[in-house]
Enzyme design. Structure first.
Site, PDB file in Angstrom:
ATOM      1  N   ASP A   1      -1.123  -2.768  -0.458  1.00 44.84           N
ATOM      2  CA  ASP A   1      -0.528  -1.598   0.153  1.00 44.84           C
ATOM      3  C   ASP A   1      -0.253  -1.763   1.474  1.00 44.84           C
ATOM      4  O   ASP A   1      -1.072  -0.885   2.552  1.00 44.84           O
ATOM      5  CB  ASP A   1      -1.225  -0.176  -0.343  1.00 44.84           C
ATOM      6  CG  ASP A   1      -0.343   0.795   0.403  1.00 44.84           C
ATOM      7  OD1 ASP A   1       0.764   1.020   0.799  1.00 44.84           O
ATOM      8  OD2 ASP A   1      -0.670   2.248   0.055  1.00 44.84           O
TER       9      ASP A   1
ATOM     10  N   ASP B   1      10.234   5.969  -6.164  1.00 45.48           N
ATOM     11  CA  ASP B   1      10.648   5.118  -4.888  1.00 45.48           C
ATOM     12  C   ASP B   1      11.646   3.758  -5.996  1.00 45.48           C
ATOM     13  O   ASP B   1      12.275   3.195  -5.566  1.00 45.48           O
ATOM     14  CB  ASP B   1       8.892   3.511  -5.383  1.00 45.48           C
ATOM     15  CG  ASP B   1       7.828   4.233  -4.283  1.00 45.48           C
ATOM     16  OD1 ASP B   1       8.030   4.471  -3.776  1.00 45.48           O
ATOM     17  OD2 ASP B   1       7.047   3.845  -4.719  1.00 45.48           O
TER      18      ASP B   1
ATOM     19  N   ASP C   1      -0.908   0.173   7.971  1.00 44.59           N
ATOM     20  CA  ASP C   1      -0.283  -0.513   6.559  1.00 44.59           C
ATOM     21  C   ASP C   1      -0.058  -2.140   6.795  1.00 44.59           C
ATOM     22  O   ASP C   1       1.003  -2.428   6.499  1.00 44.59           O
ATOM     23  CB  ASP C   1       0.745  -0.041   5.777  1.00 44.59           C
ATOM     24  CG  ASP C   1      -0.141   1.611   5.424  1.00 44.59           C
ATOM     25  OD1 ASP C   1      -0.993   1.484   5.240  1.00 44.59           O
ATOM     26  OD2 ASP C   1       0.967   2.223   5.234  1.00 44.59           O
TER      27      ASP C   1
ATOM     28  N   ASP D   1      -6.255  -0.778  -2.182  1.00 42.55           N
ATOM     29  CA  ASP D   1      -5.284  -1.373  -1.787  1.00 42.55           C
ATOM     30  C   ASP D   1      -5.758  -1.956  -0.141  1.00 42.55           C
ATOM     31  O   ASP D   1      -6.050  -1.766   0.743  1.00 42.55           O
ATOM     32  CB  ASP D   1      -4.517  -0.448  -1.693  1.00 42.55           C
ATOM     33  CG  ASP D   1      -3.647   0.877  -2.479  1.00 42.55           C
ATOM     34  OD1 ASP D   1      -3.579  -0.078  -3.821  1.00 42.55           O
ATOM     35  OD2 ASP D   1      -3.277   2.173  -1.499  1.00 42.55           O
TER      36      ASP D   1
ATOM     37  N   HIS E   1       5.651   3.853  -7.252  1.00 39.59           N
ATOM     38  CA  HIS E   1       6.190   5.956  -6.682  1.00 39.59           C
ATOM     39  C   HIS E   1       7.108   6.318  -8.033  1.00 39.59           C
ATOM     40  O   HIS E   1       7.879   5.527  -7.539  1.00 39.59           O
ATOM     41  CB  HIS E   1       5.865   6.317  -5.917  1.00 39.59           C
ATOM     42  CG  HIS E   1       5.210   6.364  -4.996  1.00 39.59           C
ATOM     43  ND1 HIS E   1       5.052   5.675  -4.346  1.00 39.59           N
ATOM     44  CD2 HIS E   1       3.793   6.841  -4.302  1.00 39.59           C
ATOM     45  CE1 HIS E   1       3.860   5.245  -3.253  1.00 39.59           C
ATOM     46  NE2 HIS E   1       2.947   6.525  -3.768  1.00 39.59           N
TER      47      HIS E   1
ATOM     48  N   GLU F   1      -8.956   1.793  -0.120  1.00 34.73           N
ATOM     49  CA  GLU F   1      -8.550   0.970   0.482  1.00 34.73           C
ATOM     50  C   GLU F   1      -8.567   0.958   2.074  1.00 34.73           C
ATOM     51  O   GLU F   1      -8.835   1.620   3.189  1.00 34.73           O
ATOM     52  CB  GLU F   1      -6.711   1.966   1.165  1.00 34.73           C
ATOM     53  CG  GLU F   1      -5.617   1.018   2.010  1.00 34.73           C
ATOM     54  CD  GLU F   1      -4.598   2.396   1.577  1.00 34.73           C
ATOM     55  OE1 GLU F   1      -3.461   2.407   0.804  1.00 34.73           O
ATOM     56  OE2 GLU F   1      -3.498   2.436   2.900  1.00 34.73           O
TER      57      GLU F   1
ATOM     58  N   GLU G   1      -7.088   7.568  -4.648  1.00 35.78           N
ATOM     59  CA  GLU G   1      -7.173   6.809  -3.014  1.00 35.78           C
ATOM     60  C   GLU G   1      -7.498   7.972  -2.071  1.00 35.78           C
ATOM     61  O   GLU G   1      -7.061   8.824  -2.135  1.00 35.78           O
ATOM     62  CB  GLU G   1      -5.815   5.879  -3.092  1.00 35.78           C
ATOM     63  CG  GLU G   1      -5.822   6.013  -1.584  1.00 35.78           C
ATOM     64  CD  GLU G   1      -4.380   4.822  -1.970  1.00 35.78           C
ATOM     65  OE1 GLU G   1      -3.857   5.104  -2.859  1.00 35.78           O
ATOM     66  OE2 GLU G   1      -3.724   4.926  -1.244  1.00 35.78           O
TER      67      GLU G   1
ATOM     68  N   HIS H   1      -7.501   3.186   5.598  1.00 34.56           N
ATOM     69  CA  HIS H   1      -8.058   4.088   5.016  1.00 34.56           C
ATOM     70  C   HIS H   1      -9.306   4.265   5.261  1.00 34.56           C
ATOM     71  O   HIS H   1      -9.591   5.867   6.178  1.00 34.56           O
ATOM     72  CB  HIS H   1      -8.145   5.068   3.511  1.00 34.56           C
ATOM     73  CG  HIS H   1      -6.000   4.984   3.538  1.00 34.56           C
ATOM     74  ND1 HIS H   1      -6.026   5.324   2.035  1.00 34.56           N
ATOM     75  CD2 HIS H   1      -4.830   4.714   4.024  1.00 34.56           C
ATOM     76  CE1 HIS H   1      -5.089   4.860   2.205  1.00 34.56           C
ATOM     77  NE2 HIS H   1      -4.042   5.186   3.173  1.00 34.56           N
TER      78      HIS H   1
ATOM     79  N   ASP I   1      -2.226   4.806  10.213  1.00 34.52           N
ATOM     80  CA  ASP I   1      -2.556   4.123   9.267  1.00 34.52           C
ATOM     81  C   ASP I   1      -0.808   2.833   9.325  1.00 34.52           C
ATOM     82  O   ASP I   1      -0.216   3.452   8.949  1.00 34.52           O
ATOM     83  CB  ASP I   1      -2.173   4.681   8.076  1.00 34.52           C
ATOM     84  CG  ASP I   1      -2.803   4.321   6.198  1.00 34.52           C
ATOM     85  OD1 ASP I   1      -2.947   2.958   6.448  1.00 34.52           O
ATOM     86  OD2 ASP I   1      -1.888   4.535   5.487  1.00 34.52           O
TER      87      ASP I   1
END
Ligand code: XLS
Ligand code: NI
Ligand code: NI
Length: 439
Positions: free
Chosen positions: A338, A103, A308, A295, A100, A267, A231, A270, A306
């Site tokens: 991700d 980031d 991750d 992802d 991003h 993802e 996404e 998700h 989430d």
């Protein structure tokens, strides 16, 4: 100066290796179905979790030890971090990374200052890409962290915030183009609502459609040829996200005449939140020509959010790779991690353990999926299961033009439908396990 002096470039040592920092299944040059594993998997490392995630949670502050950070939010620190990031990408043999805008570079006091910061860090990213050969899988704009986006970005009630978001995407597209990004992602972090009582949903959706068209038009204007991706995610941070799952995204894209310009970035975690298996999301998107990228992560079966996490389950990666192969691969997309190390895994070396294990799990999944396909083990069963559609009344219906009156005439003459056959679910689950047993 090396940030990871004790870590070599991770070698492939084969399935008998017990070296935790070696690949046992990911052999980048090995060909599967006539294509190298590198080109099938197109692994990508995310900048946000791996270089900006510190392990903070709602009850505690960051725990991660990151010796290369100087503790400031300066451009110099961001540039130094970028060099460290490329050392990790190279040592993992990852061909791609993703970021991003916020980031990689600190947000400034104004949009102009933020843009300057981004350019200054993009200079280093460009140098590092050229030096290492690591490429940008996708860029995106963070339009969810800053408080201005509390009501949304493209779907905000505040037209000025929509304008800010548009300006941010314009810059992010320019930087993605400059760095040769192969895709551009929209994850609608705050594009949703907490309460329908205060929300004009139709108006917000119309604005989202208009926003996406502006992005498509600007990409054309500057010559950005990468693939746009949406996404899906059903909730978190908002109660209802407009891009809730593959089906909702595709419906949005069709409704706003965007199907030619977008695919989906799916993802795993998700999909779980949406109540779907990841293989369902891949197969659904693939069936509509919308499979773009994934992802790669996983949730915790006992937690409802989430999380991750890095996926290590061969069963999951086999399912994912099977349906990716079924739909002809990821094209310009990739397997983008991700995922974040747990708060307790606070040492830099944990970043390597996490990626090595998950890359290997995907490589193993790819091998198993290809073996199943080579034997036509699942597809053969499926095509046989639907064989009543290959001839007779089934073939006529599929060819089109058959009416309810035709069906009635057919069935009055026949009297009753042919007998059903077993779906053999358990047999197929056992079959997949047999392939998992293989080396
Ligand atoms: C958050 C999303 C996000 C996107 C990029 O849940 O996964 O990280 O991938 O904005
Ligand atoms: Ni994501
Ligand atoms: Ni996520």
């Amino acid at each position: 100066m090396s940030a990871f002096p004790d870590v070599p470039v991770i070698p492939y040592e084969g399935p008998d290796s017990d070296n935790p920092l070696a690949f046992r299944w990911y052999n980048p040059d090995e060909e599967i179905e006539g294509k190298s594993m590198r080109d099938h998997l197109r692994f990508s490392i995310v900048y946000w979790h791996t270089f900006r995630g510190g392990g903070a949670d709602p009850f505690g502050v960051a725990t991660a030890v990151r010796p290369w950070e100087d503790g400031t939010d300066s451009v110099e620190n961001a540039q130094q971090r970028a060099r460290v990031a490329f050392e990790l990408f190279e040592k993992l043999q990852a061909p791609y990374y993703a970021f991003h805008d916020r980031d990689v570079a600190p947000e400034g006091a104004s949009l102009a200052e933020s843009n300057r910061n981004l350019d200054a860090v993009a200079d280093v990213l460009e140098q590092e890409q050229q030096r290492s050969g690591v490429k940008l899988l996708w860029g995106t704009a963070n339009m969810f962290t800053n408080p201005r986006f509390m009501h949304g970005a493209a779907t905000t009630c505040n037209a000025d915030v929509f304008a800010f978001a548009g300006a941010q995407v314009k810059k992010a597209l320019e930087v993605t183009l400059r760095l040769g990004g192969e895709n551009y992602v929209f994850w609608g972090g705050r594009e949703g609502y907490q309460s329908l009582y205060n929300t004009d949903m139709k108006r917000e959706m119309d604005h989202l459609g208009a926003f996406m068209h502006m992005a498509v038009d600007y990409a054309k204007e500057i010559g950005f040829k990468g693939q746009f991706l949406i996404e899906p995610k059903p909730k978190e941070p908002t109660k209802h996200q407009y891009d809730s799952d593959a089906a909702a995204c595709l419906n949005f894209l069709r409704a706003y005449d965007l199907m030619d310009h977008f695919k989906l970035n799916l993802e795993t975690n998700h999909a779980t939140l949406a109540g779907h298996e990841m293989m369902h999301e891949i197969d659904y998107a693939g069936a509509q020509g919308g499979l773009g990228s994934i992802d790669a992560n996983t949730g915790d079966p006992l937690l409802g959010w989430d999380t991750d996490q890095f996926g290590t389950s061969y069963y999951l990666t086999t399912q994912i790779m099977y349906y990716i192969l079924k739909h002809g691969g990821l094209g310009s997309g990739g397997v983008n991690f991700d995922a974040k190390v747990r708060r307790e895994s606070f040492e830099p070396i944990d970043l390597f353990h996490a990626h090595v294990g998950s890359m290997d799990a995907f490589a193993k999944g790819l091998r198993i999926a290809a073996a199943i396909r080579a034997d036509n083990a699942i597809e053969g069963f499926v095509s046989n299961r639907y064989s009543s559609w290959d001839e007779g009344i089934g073939a006529k219906i599929e060819a089109g033009g058959v009416t309810l009156t035709d069906l009635e005439a057919y069935m009055l003459e026949k009297g009753d439908a042919d007998a059903n056959q077993s779906g053999r679910q358990e047999m197929l689950e056992n079959l997949v396990n047999r392939y998992l047993d293989r080396r």
